[in-house]
Write a protein that holds these residues in place. Sequence first.
Motif, mmCIF file in Angstrom:
data_model
loop_
_atom_site.group_PDB
_atom_site.id
_atom_site.type_symbol
_atom_site.label_atom_id
_atom_site.label_comp_id
_atom_site.label_asym_id
_atom_site.label_seq_id
_atom_site.Cartn_x
_atom_site.Cartn_y
_atom_site.Cartn_z
ATOM 1 N N GLN A 29 69.197 45.039 -18.119
ATOM 2 C CA GLN A 29 68.531 46.139 -17.202
ATOM 3 C C GLN A 29 67.194 45.253 -16.875
ATOM 4 O O GLN A 29 66.795 44.337 -17.422
ATOM 5 N N GLY A 31 64.113 46.232 -17.491
ATOM 6 C CA GLY A 31 63.234 46.087 -18.524
ATOM 7 C C GLY A 31 63.480 44.807 -19.308
ATOM 8 O O GLY A 31 62.442 44.253 -19.637
ATOM 9 N N ASN A 32 64.704 44.470 -19.477
ATOM 10 C CA ASN A 32 64.950 43.038 -20.279
ATOM 11 C C ASN A 32 64.397 42.085 -19.250
ATOM 12 O O ASN A 32 63.550 41.001 -19.883
ATOM 13 N N LEU A 194 54.181 44.746 -21.413
ATOM 14 C CA LEU A 194 54.659 45.719 -20.651
ATOM 15 C C LEU A 194 55.870 46.411 -21.376
ATOM 16 O O LEU A 194 56.492 45.970 -21.875
ATOM 17 N N LEU A 196 58.647 48.974 -19.645
ATOM 18 C CA LEU A 196 59.013 49.699 -18.644
ATOM 19 C C LEU A 196 59.609 50.964 -19.015
ATOM 20 O O LEU A 196 60.411 50.823 -19.952
ATOM 21 N N MET A 206 62.599 52.243 -21.272
ATOM 22 C CA MET A 206 64.062 52.055 -20.552
ATOM 23 C C MET A 206 64.966 51.332 -21.225
ATOM 24 O O MET A 206 64.683 50.358 -21.714
#
Length: 341
Positions: A29, A31-32, A194, A196, A206
Amino acid sequence: MIGFGSSNVISTPSNSVVFSGLQPTGHLQIGNYFGAVQNFVKLQTQYECYYAIVDYHAITVEHDPEELRRNTLEMGFDLLACGLDPKQCVLFVQSQVPEHTELAWILSAVTSYGDLQRMTQFKEKGETQEFVSCGLFTYPVLQAADILAYKASKVPVGEDQVQHIELTRRIARRFNARFGETFPEPDVLLTAALRLMSLADPERKMSKSLGPKHYIALNESEESIREKIKTAVTDVGPRTETKEKSPGVANLFLLLKLSASQEIYDQFESDYARGVLKYEPLKRAVADCLVKTLEPIRARKAQLKESEVREILHEGARTARAVARQTLAEVRERIGVGKLI
Ligand code: AMP
Ligand code: TRP
């Protein structure tokens, strides 16, 4: 063939070894991608990098064998599509390098039981499992073996893994103290701090495990990206007294920062500061920029052939194995096993 020489020497920054592992959870996803993989891609041009798809870690909780096999290959596709380049890094599947599990056993002898009991990930994951396996408990020892098999000195991971890397340092230190200087004590390279957040519940990180409305997959269709951004929760809007953004709006700004040009980003920030920001154009800009950022990844993925991905992973394992084998020979010698006199 990958152009690395012997990787035993790790003394100067220019030839530092980087290792990281990703669990084969299926499609990545975003976020990764923004939180981890983008950083892996950058690092491959600066260091000698080893990246493993850690399938042996995935079996420490209940799993479906067919799904694991599919997810492992899928992760290979995604990582290559994101820009990991087999000419610049070694990408492989953990179980194809059996030295990892051999070293894990050896390192378990210099790992403190009490230290393992303190691992928060074990405590958290253990609570969600009906059957708590011994493998889940010793999971961090295998992680230490992953890293130390390459004598890596830098480990790019997210915040949640810091405790495991600290344990790796303790394991390396104890091994060195008992058997002589062998391993460097690896440092964490915190992947940009960060986080997400979920689109549907922006107070949570996320993650795929929250369900499809919460995340955007790397290979999501344009239509679906637009729909998810359009319906993303914005909460109550700006909190006028503090000027602080609500979590949902802050998350959209983060997405914009990650995918838009500085000018576009500054424009929306200034609208926000002046109190004239409208969510609709913000969301449209986020969707446009995200679609554009992800497009080359989709295109690269579509071009990759399964046979090619398999070959890259096999070749990666061959290269990794040559290095890990040397470390194991040294380790076996130091601890007094293997050779009979
Ligand atoms: P996971 O499979 O959730 O353990 O994530 C693998 C890597 O992706 C870790 O380095 C995480 O820090 C990173 N990651 C996962 N989800 C997010 C997120 N929502 N925001 C930032 N990074 C993330
Ligand atoms: N435990 C890590 C995670 O859940 C994955 C991992 C396994 C790893 N071995 C590693 C990360 C070695 C860094 C280095 O994300």
